[in-house]
Design an enzyme around this catalytic site. Structure first.
Site, short mmCIF file in Angstrom:
data_model
loop_
_atom_site.label_atom_id
_atom_site.label_comp_id
_atom_site.label_asym_id
_atom_site.label_seq_id
_atom_site.Cartn_x
_atom_site.Cartn_y
_atom_site.Cartn_z
N SER A 140 0.83 -1.19 0.00
CA SER A 140 0.00 0.00 0.00
C SER A 140 0.88 1.26 0.00
O SER A 140 1.73 1.42 -0.87
CB SER A 140 -0.97 -0.05 1.19
OG SER A 140 -2.00 0.89 1.05
N GLU A 235 -9.57 -3.84 -6.27
CA GLU A 235 -9.00 -2.66 -5.61
C GLU A 235 -9.26 -1.37 -6.36
O GLU A 235 -9.22 -1.34 -7.60
CB GLU A 235 -7.48 -2.80 -5.50
CG GLU A 235 -6.99 -3.95 -4.68
CD GLU A 235 -5.52 -3.81 -4.33
OE1 GLU A 235 -5.11 -2.69 -3.96
OE2 GLU A 235 -4.80 -4.80 -4.42
N HIS A 265 -7.58 -5.20 -1.66
CA HIS A 265 -6.37 -4.48 -1.26
C HIS A 265 -5.65 -5.21 -0.13
O HIS A 265 -6.26 -5.59 0.87
CB HIS A 265 -6.75 -3.06 -0.82
CG HIS A 265 -5.57 -2.22 -0.44
ND1 HIS A 265 -4.68 -1.75 -1.36
CD2 HIS A 265 -5.15 -1.76 0.77
CE1 HIS A 265 -3.75 -1.04 -0.75
NE2 HIS A 265 -4.01 -1.03 0.54
#
Length: 295
Positions: A140, A235, A265
Site C-alpha cells: 500500500s 482494488e 487491497h
C-alpha cells in the site's frame, strides 16, 4: 467461502472506520486491534535494533536467513507499524528464507513528507552496510514509499535494492486512475475520501498530489531493479498497478504485474488463513529466488 467471509468482515469492520471524521488516534488503535486476527507465520523469531537511527523490528526464520528484505508497512502514511503487518512480514521471512527488517518510520500528520522517506533511506542504507545487500518491499503506502526510496537511492548513486516487491502500491497520490471510481463499491477496504485525507496530511501543503516526490508513478523509472507488483482485481488501486508496470517497462525495468482475481487491497495480510494469499507471498519468494542471490 473463507474468502467471502474475510471480505465481508473487512467491509463491516475496517472500511467504515477509515474515513476523515474518525480521529487518527482511534483509527490507529482500531487497526492495531484488528490485525490481531491476522495470524503471523509460526516459528519466526523477532529482535529489535536501530538501523540508521530508525527503530526496526527484525524477523528471523528458524533456519539461518539466506537474504535480507527491508519491508515498509502500509497505512496511508498515517497509521500502521511493524506489529500491524506481521501477518505479511513473518510469512515473507518464512517463505523467502529471509531476515526481514521493518522500520517503524515516522507517520503523518505529526511528521509529514519527507520524514517517512528519510527514515526509509536511512534504514536501507544502514542495512546494506551491515548485510551487503537487500531487497526492498512494501504494501500500500509502504509500496509507494519503497518505490520512492529506490528512486532516491538511484538519484544519490547509493546502493540499490536487489529487487522490489510491491504489494498493492499507492504510487499515485492524485487518485486519478479510473479504478478509483469504477471499483469504489467493490473495494472492501479503502475509501477515496480517506485516501485524500491521508494524502493531505502527508503532503501538508508542500505541493500537488501528483508531484513525483511523493507520487513515484510520475518519477523517472530508469535504472530501477527487477520489480514484482501484486494487486487484487477489486482494488481502487488496480489501475495504479497497471500504470506502474507499464511505466517501468517503458523505462526498461524488468517489471511484472500479477493480478489476483476477486481479491482485495493488501490481501496478503491473510496469508495464514487464505490459500491464495499465501500463494501471493510464495510468488514473491519465488521472484526473490530468481533475482536476489542467496548469501
Amino acid at each position: 467461502m473463507r474468502e467471502a467471509l474475510t471480505k465481508n468482515a473487512l467491509r463491516l469492520l475496517f472500511k467504515p472506520v477509515m474515513r476523515p471524521e474518525v480521529p487518527i488516534g482511534f483509527q490507529r488503535a482500531w487497526v492495531q486491534a484488528l490485525t490481531l486476527i491476522n495470524l503471523p507465520a509460526p516459528s519466526i523469531d523477532s529482535e529489535y535494533a536501530l538501523f540508521g537511527g530508525v527503530p526496526c523490528e527484525i524477523l528471523l526464520p528458524k533456519q539461518a536467513p539466506r537474504r535480507t528484505i527491508v519491508f515498509l508497512h502500509g497505512g496511508a502514511y498515517v497509521l500502521g507499524s511493524p506489529s500491524t503487518h506481521r501477518a505479511i512480514t513473518t510469512h515473507l521471512a518464512a517463505d523467502g528464507q529471509a531476515r526481514v527488517i521493518v522500520p517503524d518510520y515516522r507517520l503523518a500528520p505529526e511528521h509529514p513528507w519527507p520524514a517517512a522517506l528519510e527514515d526509509a533511506v536511512a534504514t536501507f542504507t544502514e542495512v546494506c552496510k551491515r548485510f551487503g545487500s537487500a531487497t526492498l518491499s512494501g504494501d500500500s503506502a509502504g509500496g509507494g514509499l519503497a518505490l520512492s526510496c529506490a528512486q532516491k537511492l538511484r538519484d544519490e548513486a547509493a546502493a540499490l535494492p536487489e529487487a522490489l516487491l510491491l504489494i498493492s502500491p499507492w504510487a499515485d497520490m492524485s487518485n486519478s486512475q479510473p479504478s478509483h471510481v469504477e471499483r469504489a463499491q467493490r473495494e472492501p477496504m479503502l475509501r477515496g475520501d480517506w485516501s485524500r485525507f491521508s494524502m493531505k496530511a502527508f503532503v501538508n501543503g508542500q505541493g500537488a498530489p501528483e508531484d513525483p516526490r511523493w507520487s513515484p508513478l510520475f518519477a523517472d523509472m530508469a535504472g530501477l531493479p527487477p520489480t514484482r507488483i501484486h494487486v487484487g482485481s477489486e482494488e481502487i488501486l488496480y489501475d495504479d498497478a497497471v500504470a506502474l508496470e507499464a511505466a517501468m517497462q517503458k523505462a526498461g525495468v524488468a517489471a511484472s504485474l500479477r493480478v489476483f482475481d476477486g481479491l482485495w487491497h493488501d490481501f496478503h495480510m491473510h496469508a495464514r488463513t487464505l490459500p491464495r494469499a499465501r500463494d501471493g507471498v510464495r510468488d514473491l519468494a519465488a521472484f526473490l529466488n530468481e533475482h536476489a542471490p542467496v548469501r
